[in-house]
Design a protein around this motif. Structure first.
Motif, mmCIF file in Angstrom:
data_model
loop_
_atom_site.group_PDB
_atom_site.id
_atom_site.type_symbol
_atom_site.label_atom_id
_atom_site.label_comp_id
_atom_site.label_asym_id
_atom_site.label_seq_id
_atom_site.Cartn_x
_atom_site.Cartn_y
_atom_site.Cartn_z
ATOM 1 N N ALA A 50 39.749 45.245 29.961
ATOM 2 C CA ALA A 50 40.643 44.099 29.788
ATOM 3 C C ALA A 50 42.069 44.552 29.515
ATOM 4 N N GLU A 51 42.224 45.501 28.614
ATOM 5 C CA GLU A 51 43.568 45.975 28.286
ATOM 6 C C GLU A 51 44.217 46.656 29.483
ATOM 7 N N SER A 52 43.443 47.439 30.218
ATOM 8 C CA SER A 52 43.962 48.109 31.404
ATOM 9 C C SER A 52 44.404 47.103 32.469
ATOM 10 N N VAL A 53 43.584 46.097 32.707
ATOM 11 C CA VAL A 53 43.924 45.061 33.693
ATOM 12 C C VAL A 53 45.155 44.291 33.223
ATOM 13 N N TYR A 54 45.218 43.968 31.930
ATOM 14 C CA TYR A 54 46.369 43.240 31.390
ATOM 15 C C TYR A 54 47.654 44.045 31.591
ATOM 16 N N VAL A 55 47.615 45.319 31.228
ATOM 17 C CA VAL A 55 48.804 46.161 31.361
ATOM 18 C C VAL A 55 49.235 46.253 32.828
ATOM 19 N N GLY A 56 48.284 46.374 33.737
ATOM 20 C CA GLY A 56 48.604 46.531 35.159
ATOM 21 C C GLY A 56 49.016 45.261 35.865
ATOM 22 N N ASN A 57 48.601 44.099 35.354
ATOM 23 C CA ASN A 57 48.841 42.861 36.086
ATOM 24 C C ASN A 57 49.590 41.779 35.330
ATOM 25 N N CYS A 58 49.620 41.852 34.008
ATOM 26 C CA CYS A 58 50.111 40.724 33.215
ATOM 27 C C CYS A 58 51.283 41.070 32.295
ATOM 28 N N ALA A 59 51.279 42.279 31.748
ATOM 29 C CA ALA A 59 52.253 42.661 30.731
ATOM 30 C C ALA A 59 53.691 42.590 31.233
ATOM 31 N N GLY A 60 53.898 42.810 32.520
ATOM 32 C CA GLY A 60 55.255 42.756 33.066
ATOM 33 C C GLY A 60 55.912 41.403 32.858
ATOM 34 N N CYS A 61 55.124 40.347 32.852
ATOM 35 C CA CYS A 61 55.669 38.995 32.655
ATOM 36 C C CYS A 61 55.420 38.471 31.237
ATOM 37 N N HIS A 62 54.256 38.791 30.674
ATOM 38 C CA HIS A 62 53.877 38.212 29.381
ATOM 39 C C HIS A 62 54.099 39.156 28.215
ATOM 40 N N LEU A 102 45.471 35.952 40.270
ATOM 41 C CA LEU A 102 46.059 37.288 40.237
ATOM 42 C C LEU A 102 45.018 38.312 39.803
ATOM 43 N N VAL A 103 44.107 37.878 38.939
ATOM 44 C CA VAL A 103 42.971 38.673 38.484
ATOM 45 C C VAL A 103 41.742 37.802 38.701
ATOM 46 N N THR A 104 40.642 38.374 39.157
ATOM 47 C CA THR A 104 39.457 37.567 39.461
ATOM 48 C C THR A 104 38.198 38.181 38.867
ATOM 49 N N GLY A 105 37.120 37.420 38.908
ATOM 50 C CA GLY A 105 35.793 37.896 38.531
ATOM 51 C C GLY A 105 35.697 38.353 37.086
ATOM 52 N N ASP A 106 34.970 39.452 36.883
ATOM 53 C CA ASP A 106 34.767 39.994 35.541
ATOM 54 C C ASP A 106 36.080 40.418 34.905
ATOM 55 N N ASP A 107 37.029 40.894 35.718
ATOM 56 C CA ASP A 107 38.327 41.277 35.175
ATOM 57 C C ASP A 107 39.015 40.079 34.531
ATOM 58 N N ALA A 108 38.974 38.924 35.185
ATOM 59 C CA ALA A 108 39.590 37.719 34.630
ATOM 60 C C ALA A 108 38.896 37.310 33.340
ATOM 61 N N GLU A 109 37.576 37.370 33.327
ATOM 62 C CA GLU A 109 36.813 37.033 32.113
ATOM 63 C C GLU A 109 37.164 37.987 30.976
ATOM 64 N N ASP A 110 37.238 39.288 31.285
ATOM 65 C CA ASP A 110 37.576 40.273 30.259
ATOM 66 C C ASP A 110 38.975 40.052 29.716
ATOM 67 N N VAL A 111 39.953 39.854 30.602
ATOM 68 C CA VAL A 111 41.330 39.641 30.151
ATOM 69 C C VAL A 111 41.437 38.380 29.300
ATOM 70 N N ALA A 112 40.809 37.306 29.722
ATOM 71 C CA ALA A 112 40.882 36.054 28.968
ATOM 72 C C ALA A 112 40.305 36.233 27.561
ATOM 73 N N ALA A 113 39.160 36.906 27.453
ATOM 74 C CA ALA A 113 38.558 37.143 26.147
ATOM 75 C C ALA A 113 39.433 38.059 25.303
ATOM 76 N N TRP A 114 39.979 39.101 25.919
ATOM 77 C CA TRP A 114 40.827 40.056 25.208
ATOM 78 C C TRP A 114 42.077 39.394 24.670
ATOM 79 N N VAL A 115 42.747 38.604 25.508
ATOM 80 C CA VAL A 115 43.967 37.911 25.071
ATOM 81 C C VAL A 115 43.654 36.981 23.907
ATOM 82 N N ALA A 116 42.561 36.247 23.997
ATOM 83 C CA ALA A 116 42.187 35.318 22.931
ATOM 84 C C ALA A 116 41.913 36.039 21.615
#
Length: 118
Positions: free
Chosen positions: A55-67, A102-116
């Protein structure tokens, strides 16, 4: 004229930062994750597990640039304090200028749980 040019350049940078992981082969399945040591983390509610490292890896690669690295926002809004369902809906629907899925499947589930949980 200069203001319009600066605004266009700024918009291009914002959209570019939220552009994903650069994988142009979206139709190809992701390679299998052979990391059997991935630690699953129980979410704050204690009712589900997710791969925090992924989750953290996906967030850093896809989300952190904006959020932002600390979830308080950068070129996009802060997302600290959002629930898993709110984050997952935002990922799937792409509110504002954010691209949908932008993120799908298990990656999206992991990122959503991690952010929360942050």
């Amino acid at each position: 004229m200069k203001k319009m040019l600066v605004a266009m350049l700024g918009a291009a940078l914002v959209l570019g930062a939220c552009g994903g992981n650069g994988d142009n082969n979206a139709d190809e399945p992701a390679p299998a994750d052979n990391n059997n040591n991935a630690e699953e983390t129980e979410n704050a509610a204690g009712d589900a597990t997710y791969d925090a490292d992924n989750a953290e890896s996906v967030y850093v690669g896809n989300c952190a640039g904006c959020h932002g690295g600390d979830l308080t926002g950068a070129s996009g809004p802060g997302i600290a304090g959002m629930s898993k369902d709110e984050v997952l809906t935002a990922i799937q629907e792409g509110p504002g200028s954010m691209p949908a899925d932008l993120v799908t499947g298990d990656d999206a589930e992991d990122v959503a749980a991690w952010v929360a949980d942050q």
